[in-house]
Design a protein around this motif. Structure first.
Motif, PDB file in Angstrom:
ATOM      1  N   THR A  75      -1.583  -0.942   6.820  1.00 57.46           N
ATOM      2  CA  THR A  75      -0.721  -0.093   7.657  1.00 57.46           C
ATOM      3  C   THR A  75      -1.124  -0.102   9.121  1.00 57.46           C
ATOM      4  OG1 THR A  75      -2.080   1.849   7.198  1.00 57.46           O
ATOM      5  CG2 THR A  75      -0.209   1.426   5.729  1.00 57.46           C
ATOM      6  N   ALA A  76      -2.364  -0.458   9.445  1.00 59.11           N
ATOM      7  CA  ALA A  76      -2.838  -0.499  10.836  1.00 59.11           C
ATOM      8  C   ALA A  76      -3.880  -1.590  10.955  1.00 59.11           C
ATOM      9  CB  ALA A  76      -3.425   0.860  11.236  1.00 59.11           C
ATOM     10  N   ASP A  77      -4.153  -1.986  12.221  1.00 55.56           N
ATOM     11  CA  ASP A  77      -5.178  -3.006  12.429  1.00 55.56           C
ATOM     12  C   ASP A  77      -6.525  -2.520  11.880  1.00 55.56           C
ATOM     13  OD1 ASP A  77      -3.253  -4.449  13.689  1.00 55.56           O
ATOM     14  OD2 ASP A  77      -3.968  -4.051  15.726  1.00 55.56           O
ATOM     15  N   ALA A 119      -2.275  -5.286  11.329  1.00 58.04           N
ATOM     16  CA  ALA A 119      -1.330  -4.485  10.539  1.00 58.04           C
ATOM     17  C   ALA A 119      -0.249  -5.405   9.971  1.00 58.04           C
ATOM     18  CB  ALA A 119      -0.705  -3.414  11.424  1.00 58.04           C
TER      19      ALA A 119
END
Length: 200
Positions: A75-77, A119
């Motif tokens: 969902t995110a880096d 992500a």
């Protein structure tokens, strides 16, 4: 030139079993206890090791049956380096992943991912029946190795336990024999001293 005398080979005799006027029944019993102790220790060790290896393998199979892989998305880096002091370092970092079940429900949880993964990166994670991310099950050669090591650790312990019981039984037999010898000496000792003129 010196001549070496011919060597004679004397057969090895098991003194506890051979006929001997000084041999007592307890000597033969002790010999059988020692022999049975070693044989049972070996058999029990092998049997317990095989049983432990099979139980370990069955535990791995049961765990694999309870888990299932799902395709998840980051969902995110992900962080580029693991946090210091985070315990066992396997080179990966914690990040939040999202996946959708077969019934369409969306789930999120934290999972170990490669450092610096952007992500949207797709990966496979393992989940349990409560839809929580769990470590991947041990499979293949790793599971076989762990089962074998479990058996190798249990086998000597079980063999030592059986051997120790044999030693305890043998120790009690020896103590009993010593008590019998003491009783006999109390009875025969005074007569022996009289026969030797008081010098015995």
């Amino acid at each position: 030139m010196t001549r070496t005398p011919p060597t004679t080979v004397t057969p090895v005799r098991l003194w506890r079993w051979r006929r001997n006027p000084l041999r007592r029944h307890s000597d033969v019993v002790e010999a059988w206890i020692v022999l049975a102790g070693w044989v049972l220790a070996l058999v029990a060790g092998v049997f317990a090791g095989m049983l432990a290896a099979r139980a370990s393998d069955a535990a791995f199979e049961a765990r694999r049956a309870q888990l299932h892989p799902v395709a998840a998305v980051l969902t995110a880096d992900a962080a580029r380096t693991p946090l210091a002091g985070s315990g066992y370092d396997d080179g990966r970092v914690w990040a939040v992943v999202r996946w959708t079940d077969a019934d369409g429900s969306v789930h999120t949880d934290r999972a170990k991912v490669p450092p610096g993964a952007p992500a949207g990166t797709r990966m496979t994670v393992w989940t349990n029946e409560a839809d929580r991310v769990v470590p991947a099950p041990v499979t293949g050669a790793a599971a076989d190795l762990q089962s074998a090591l479990t058996g190798a650790l249990v086998a000597p312990a079980a063999g030592a336990l059986v051997w120790g019981v044999g030693r305890l039984v043998r120790g009690r037999l020896i103590r009993r024999r010593m008590d019998e010898w003491d009783a006999e000496w109390r009875e025969i000792g005074p007569r022996w001293g009289n026969l030797s003129g008081g010098r015995g």
